[in-house]
Design a protein around this motif. Structure first.
Motif, PDB file in Angstrom:
ATOM      1  N   GLU A 223      29.575  23.498  30.700  1.00 36.48           N
ATOM      2  CA  GLU A 223      30.529  23.610  31.807  1.00 36.48           C
ATOM      3  C   GLU A 223      31.847  23.843  31.439  1.00 36.48           C
ATOM      4  O   GLU A 223      32.597  24.973  31.994  1.00 36.48           O
ATOM      5  CB  GLU A 223      30.324  22.799  32.887  1.00 36.48           C
ATOM      6  N   ALA A 224      32.312  23.017  30.492  1.00 33.72           N
ATOM      7  CA  ALA A 224      33.665  23.388  30.037  1.00 33.72           C
ATOM      8  C   ALA A 224      33.803  24.513  29.183  1.00 33.72           C
ATOM      9  O   ALA A 224      35.002  25.133  29.390  1.00 33.72           O
ATOM     10  CB  ALA A 224      34.166  22.012  29.128  1.00 33.72           C
ATOM     11  N   ALA A 225      32.989  24.705  28.412  1.00 37.43           N
ATOM     12  CA  ALA A 225      32.879  26.273  27.895  1.00 37.43           C
ATOM     13  C   ALA A 225      32.989  27.355  28.586  1.00 37.43           C
ATOM     14  O   ALA A 225      33.955  28.312  28.226  1.00 37.43           O
ATOM     15  CB  ALA A 225      31.642  26.179  26.818  1.00 37.43           C
ATOM     16  N   ARG A 226      32.303  27.215  29.637  1.00 39.82           N
ATOM     17  CA  ARG A 226      32.404  28.305  30.784  1.00 39.82           C
ATOM     18  C   ARG A 226      33.435  28.691  31.404  1.00 39.82           C
ATOM     19  O   ARG A 226      34.103  29.567  31.617  1.00 39.82           O
ATOM     20  CB  ARG A 226      31.172  28.251  31.667  1.00 39.82           C
ATOM     21  N   LEU A 227      34.264  27.407  31.666  1.00 36.77           N
ATOM     22  CA  LEU A 227      35.632  27.364  32.309  1.00 36.77           C
ATOM     23  C   LEU A 227      36.694  28.038  31.201  1.00 36.77           C
ATOM     24  O   LEU A 227      37.601  28.282  31.855  1.00 36.77           O
ATOM     25  CB  LEU A 227      35.849  26.124  32.746  1.00 36.77           C
ATOM     26  N   SER A 228      36.310  27.709  29.932  1.00 35.14           N
ATOM     27  CA  SER A 228      37.316  28.233  28.820  1.00 35.14           C
ATOM     28  C   SER A 228      37.110  29.682  28.656  1.00 35.14           C
ATOM     29  O   SER A 228      37.831  30.320  27.786  1.00 35.14           O
ATOM     30  CB  SER A 228      37.180  27.346  27.606  1.00 35.14           C
ATOM     31  N   GLY A 229      36.187  30.435  29.567  1.00 42.58           N
ATOM     32  CA  GLY A 229      35.886  31.672  29.271  1.00 42.58           C
ATOM     33  C   GLY A 229      34.888  32.097  28.082  1.00 42.58           C
ATOM     34  O   GLY A 229      34.858  33.329  27.569  1.00 42.58           O
ATOM     35  N   ILE A 230      34.178  31.170  27.564  1.00 48.98           N
ATOM     36  CA  ILE A 230      33.198  31.476  26.523  1.00 48.98           C
ATOM     37  C   ILE A 230      31.978  31.831  27.230  1.00 48.98           C
ATOM     38  O   ILE A 230      31.533  31.025  28.310  1.00 48.98           O
ATOM     39  CB  ILE A 230      33.024  30.181  25.723  1.00 48.98           C
ATOM     40  N   PRO A 231      31.506  32.944  26.950  1.00 49.96           N
ATOM     41  CA  PRO A 231      30.181  33.646  27.598  1.00 49.96           C
ATOM     42  C   PRO A 231      28.759  32.596  27.232  1.00 49.96           C
ATOM     43  O   PRO A 231      28.169  32.902  26.270  1.00 49.96           O
ATOM     44  CB  PRO A 231      29.923  34.739  27.247  1.00 49.96           C
ATOM     45  N   VAL A 232      28.710  31.608  27.774  1.00 51.76           N
ATOM     46  CA  VAL A 232      27.492  30.576  27.421  1.00 51.76           C
ATOM     47  C   VAL A 232      26.287  31.192  27.174  1.00 51.76           C
ATOM     48  O   VAL A 232      25.596  30.881  26.229  1.00 51.76           O
ATOM     49  CB  VAL A 232      27.556  29.379  28.706  1.00 51.76           C
ATOM     50  N   ASN A 233      25.816  31.781  28.280  1.00 51.01           N
ATOM     51  CA  ASN A 233      24.415  32.600  27.927  1.00 51.01           C
ATOM     52  C   ASN A 233      24.498  33.472  26.745  1.00 51.01           C
ATOM     53  O   ASN A 233      23.366  33.546  25.905  1.00 51.01           O
ATOM     54  CB  ASN A 233      24.056  33.475  29.243  1.00 51.01           C
ATOM     55  N   LYS A 234      25.517  34.166  26.515  1.00 53.47           N
ATOM     56  CA  LYS A 234      25.375  35.116  25.414  1.00 53.47           C
ATOM     57  C   LYS A 234      25.139  34.183  24.046  1.00 53.47           C
ATOM     58  O   LYS A 234      24.509  34.728  23.151  1.00 53.47           O
ATOM     59  CB  LYS A 234      26.853  35.648  25.253  1.00 53.47           C
ATOM     60  N   TYR A 235      25.860  33.128  23.874  1.00 52.00           N
ATOM     61  CA  TYR A 235      25.860  32.264  22.866  1.00 52.00           C
ATOM     62  C   TYR A 235      24.415  31.641  22.857  1.00 52.00           C
ATOM     63  O   TYR A 235      24.045  31.180  21.670  1.00 52.00           O
ATOM     64  CB  TYR A 235      26.887  31.385  22.541  1.00 52.00           C
ATOM     65  N   LYS A 236      23.858  31.326  23.934  1.00 46.82           N
ATOM     66  CA  LYS A 236      22.448  30.525  23.779  1.00 46.82           C
ATOM     67  C   LYS A 236      21.461  31.900  23.340  1.00 46.82           C
ATOM     68  O   LYS A 236      20.747  31.280  22.646  1.00 46.82           O
ATOM     69  CB  LYS A 236      22.022  30.119  25.448  1.00 46.82           C
ATOM     70  N   ILE A 237      21.664  33.030  24.025  1.00 46.43           N
ATOM     71  CA  ILE A 237      20.865  34.045  23.189  1.00 46.43           C
ATOM     72  C   ILE A 237      20.979  34.189  21.763  1.00 46.43           C
ATOM     73  O   ILE A 237      20.142  34.365  21.102  1.00 46.43           O
ATOM     74  CB  ILE A 237      20.917  35.284  23.999  1.00 46.43           C
ATOM     75  N   LEU A 238      22.201  34.292  21.394  1.00 46.43           N
ATOM     76  CA  LEU A 238      22.590  34.318  19.657  1.00 46.43           C
ATOM     77  C   LEU A 238      21.817  33.318  19.119  1.00 46.43           C
ATOM     78  O   LEU A 238      21.016  33.617  17.905  1.00 46.43           O
ATOM     79  CB  LEU A 238      23.877  34.456  19.558  1.00 46.43           C
ATOM     80  N   ALA A 239      21.933  32.006  19.679  1.00 45.17           N
ATOM     81  CA  ALA A 239      21.357  30.907  18.845  1.00 45.17           C
ATOM     82  C   ALA A 239      19.742  31.102  18.705  1.00 45.17           C
ATOM     83  O   ALA A 239      19.212  30.717  17.658  1.00 45.17           O
ATOM     84  CB  ALA A 239      21.658  29.625  19.533  1.00 45.17           C
ATOM     85  N   TYR A 240      19.155  31.715  19.805  1.00 40.73           N
ATOM     86  CA  TYR A 240      17.681  31.644  19.815  1.00 40.73           C
ATOM     87  C   TYR A 240      17.235  32.874  19.022  1.00 40.73           C
ATOM     88  O   TYR A 240      16.047  33.002  18.112  1.00 40.73           O
ATOM     89  CB  TYR A 240      17.157  31.738  21.336  1.00 40.73           C
ATOM     90  N   PHE A 241      17.925  33.951  19.014  1.00 38.00           N
ATOM     91  CA  PHE A 241      17.919  34.850  17.882  1.00 38.00           C
ATOM     92  C   PHE A 241      17.892  34.655  16.710  1.00 38.00           C
ATOM     93  O   PHE A 241      17.158  34.944  15.686  1.00 38.00           O
ATOM     94  CB  PHE A 241      18.771  36.288  18.454  1.00 38.00           C
ATOM     95  N   LEU A 242      19.058  33.801  16.399  1.00 38.53           N
ATOM     96  CA  LEU A 242      19.239  33.453  14.803  1.00 38.53           C
ATOM     97  C   LEU A 242      17.966  32.438  14.585  1.00 38.53           C
ATOM     98  O   LEU A 242      17.417  32.663  13.145  1.00 38.53           O
ATOM     99  CB  LEU A 242      20.377  32.641  14.746  1.00 38.53           C
ATOM    100  N   SER A 243      17.503  31.710  15.432  1.00 42.76           N
ATOM    101  CA  SER A 243      16.442  30.796  15.214  1.00 42.76           C
ATOM    102  C   SER A 243      15.066  31.473  15.066  1.00 42.76           C
ATOM    103  O   SER A 243      14.496  31.323  13.855  1.00 42.76           O
ATOM    104  CB  SER A 243      16.080  29.816  16.290  1.00 42.76           C
ATOM    105  N   ALA A 244      14.985  32.348  15.569  1.00 40.68           N
ATOM    106  CA  ALA A 244      13.713  33.473  15.561  1.00 40.68           C
ATOM    107  C   ALA A 244      13.814  34.165  13.967  1.00 40.68           C
ATOM    108  O   ALA A 244      12.839  34.345  13.347  1.00 40.68           O
ATOM    109  CB  ALA A 244      13.691  34.435  16.626  1.00 40.68           C
ATOM    110  N   VAL A 245      14.872  34.634  13.753  1.00 37.95           N
ATOM    111  CA  VAL A 245      15.289  35.660  12.441  1.00 37.95           C
ATOM    112  C   VAL A 245      14.773  34.528  11.209  1.00 37.95           C
ATOM    113  O   VAL A 245      13.985  34.867  10.306  1.00 37.95           O
ATOM    114  CB  VAL A 245      16.380  35.906  12.383  1.00 37.95           C
ATOM    115  N   PHE A 246      15.113  33.194  11.350  1.00 44.18           N
ATOM    116  CA  PHE A 246      15.144  32.388  10.010  1.00 44.18           C
ATOM    117  C   PHE A 246      13.609  31.856  10.049  1.00 44.18           C
ATOM    118  O   PHE A 246      13.222  31.606   9.007  1.00 44.18           O
ATOM    119  CB  PHE A 246      16.314  31.156  10.196  1.00 44.18           C
ATOM    120  N   ALA A 247      12.896  31.659  11.324  1.00 46.68           N
ATOM    121  CA  ALA A 247      11.587  31.267  11.243  1.00 46.68           C
ATOM    122  C   ALA A 247      10.669  32.271  10.730  1.00 46.68           C
ATOM    123  O   ALA A 247       9.829  32.220  10.033  1.00 46.68           O
ATOM    124  CB  ALA A 247      11.181  30.959  12.716  1.00 46.68           C
TER     125      ALA A 247
END
Length: 340
Positions: A223-247
């Protein structure tokens, strides 16, 4: 010195000692296991340890390489306060995919690797749909995807192993062979070098790029990240894509190391990878998922397994010992977190 001052001094010393153990507990456990296994496998005739040999050290590094690569992917998902239980199934899917590309379709090595990575991103797509779009809790969503892709891999392979010159379900013999260059990357030194490159990439990405810092911010307080202007969903998606790539990379290296695709070969890497990522949380006092800590966690898991095998511990008792030592390592690491 009065009793009150002495008590305060003892309390301060105790806190200092516990802080040191909390910060370096994992590395202390690795050192302790190293010493125990060195002397437990001592050969009196040669006056040396069969554990402490260059060949065995290389064996340990080779054995942890795939675990580390898969666990690095998990580290990214944990960084955003998520959990990806589909990594083992994804690795298994990649293992079957690339072997069939060689054996069934006779596709060249470079294209086979690229196609495998692209197809395995479907795991990330489904994870992100369930977690980000439908707001299903990470663990529940990725658990369902894990079962889904275990079934996909088994269905795709007709429920059996993939080997050179195998006879397919239609009765035709497979003419494709696994390239020698591909088999080479599954052996030392290349597999170990690739592991170190992956760790270095993750360390740099998480600590020295804005994207890594944003991931930690999302994981710390979305929530703090969202209020700071960080696109939270975008970085969650990036994290899961990186997880899939390394798996998927882990699954590719399983195929390169073994030269076949065996049923559930990738699934066996799930729990060691989870253990490695979580054990590494507080290495050097990081207190968060990090690449160096994940590597240290993988070393602990690999060292423990190698030492137990050399001590001829029965396979059915090995999990008891491994679980107990891992619990102690985690207790040393996290015992002070509630107090701090």
């Amino acid at each position: 010195m009065n009793e009150k001052s002495l008590s305060a001094k003892n309390s301060a010393v105790g806190k200092t000692v516990m802080s040191f153990i909390t910060k370096w507990g994992t590395l202390l456990t690795i050192l302790l296991l190293f010493i125990i296994f060195t002397f437990a496998n001592w050969n009196a005739q040669t006056n040396s340890s069969i554990f402490l040999t260059p060949d065995n050290m290389i064996t340990i590094l080779r054995s942890i390489s795939i675990t580390t690569i898969i666990a690095i992917g998990l580290t990214f998902s944990i960084a955003v306060n998520g959990m990806d239980l589909s990594i083992g199934a994804n690795a298994n899917f990649a293992d079957f995919l690339i072997m069939t590309m060689f054996v069934w379709y006779n596709i060249n090595m470079g294209l086979s690797i690229v196609l495998t990575l692209i197809i395995c991103l479907s795991v990330a797509l489904i994870n992100c749909l369930l977690i980000v779009k439908l707001k299903i809790p990470d663990m529940v969503a990725t658990l369902s995807v894990m079962f889904m892709f275990q079934g996909v891999a088994m269905t795709y392979s007709n429920g059996g192993a993939i080997t050179e010159r195998m006879v397919r379900a239609n009765g035709q013999a497979s003419a494709g062979l696994v390239p020698a260059a591909f088999r080479a990357i599954g052996k030392e030194p290349w597999l170990i070098i690739i592991m170190l490159v992956v760790v270095a990439f993750a360390f740099f990405f998480l600590n020295y790029t804005k994207h890594g810092r944003y991931m930690y911010a999302v994981g710390g307080n979305p929530e703090a990240a969202r209020l700071s202007g960080i696109p939270v969903n975008k970085y969650k998606i990036l994290a899961y894509f990186l997880s899939a790539v390394f798996a998927a990379l882990g699954g590719i290296f399983i195929a390169a190391r073994v030269g076949t695709a065996q049923v559930n070969a990738g699934a066996s890497y799930l729990m060691p990878s989870v253990a490695a990522a979580y054990i590494g949380f507080s290495v050097a006092g990081a207190g968060k998922p990090n690449a160096i800590g994940t590597l240290a966690g993988a070393v602990l898991v690999g060292l423990l397994e190698n030492g137990l095998i050399m001590m001829s511990v029965p396979y059915f008792a090995m999990d008891i010992v491994k679980g107990g030592v891992l619990a102690i390592a985690l207790a040393l690491t996290y015992s002070q977190q509630k107090k701090n």
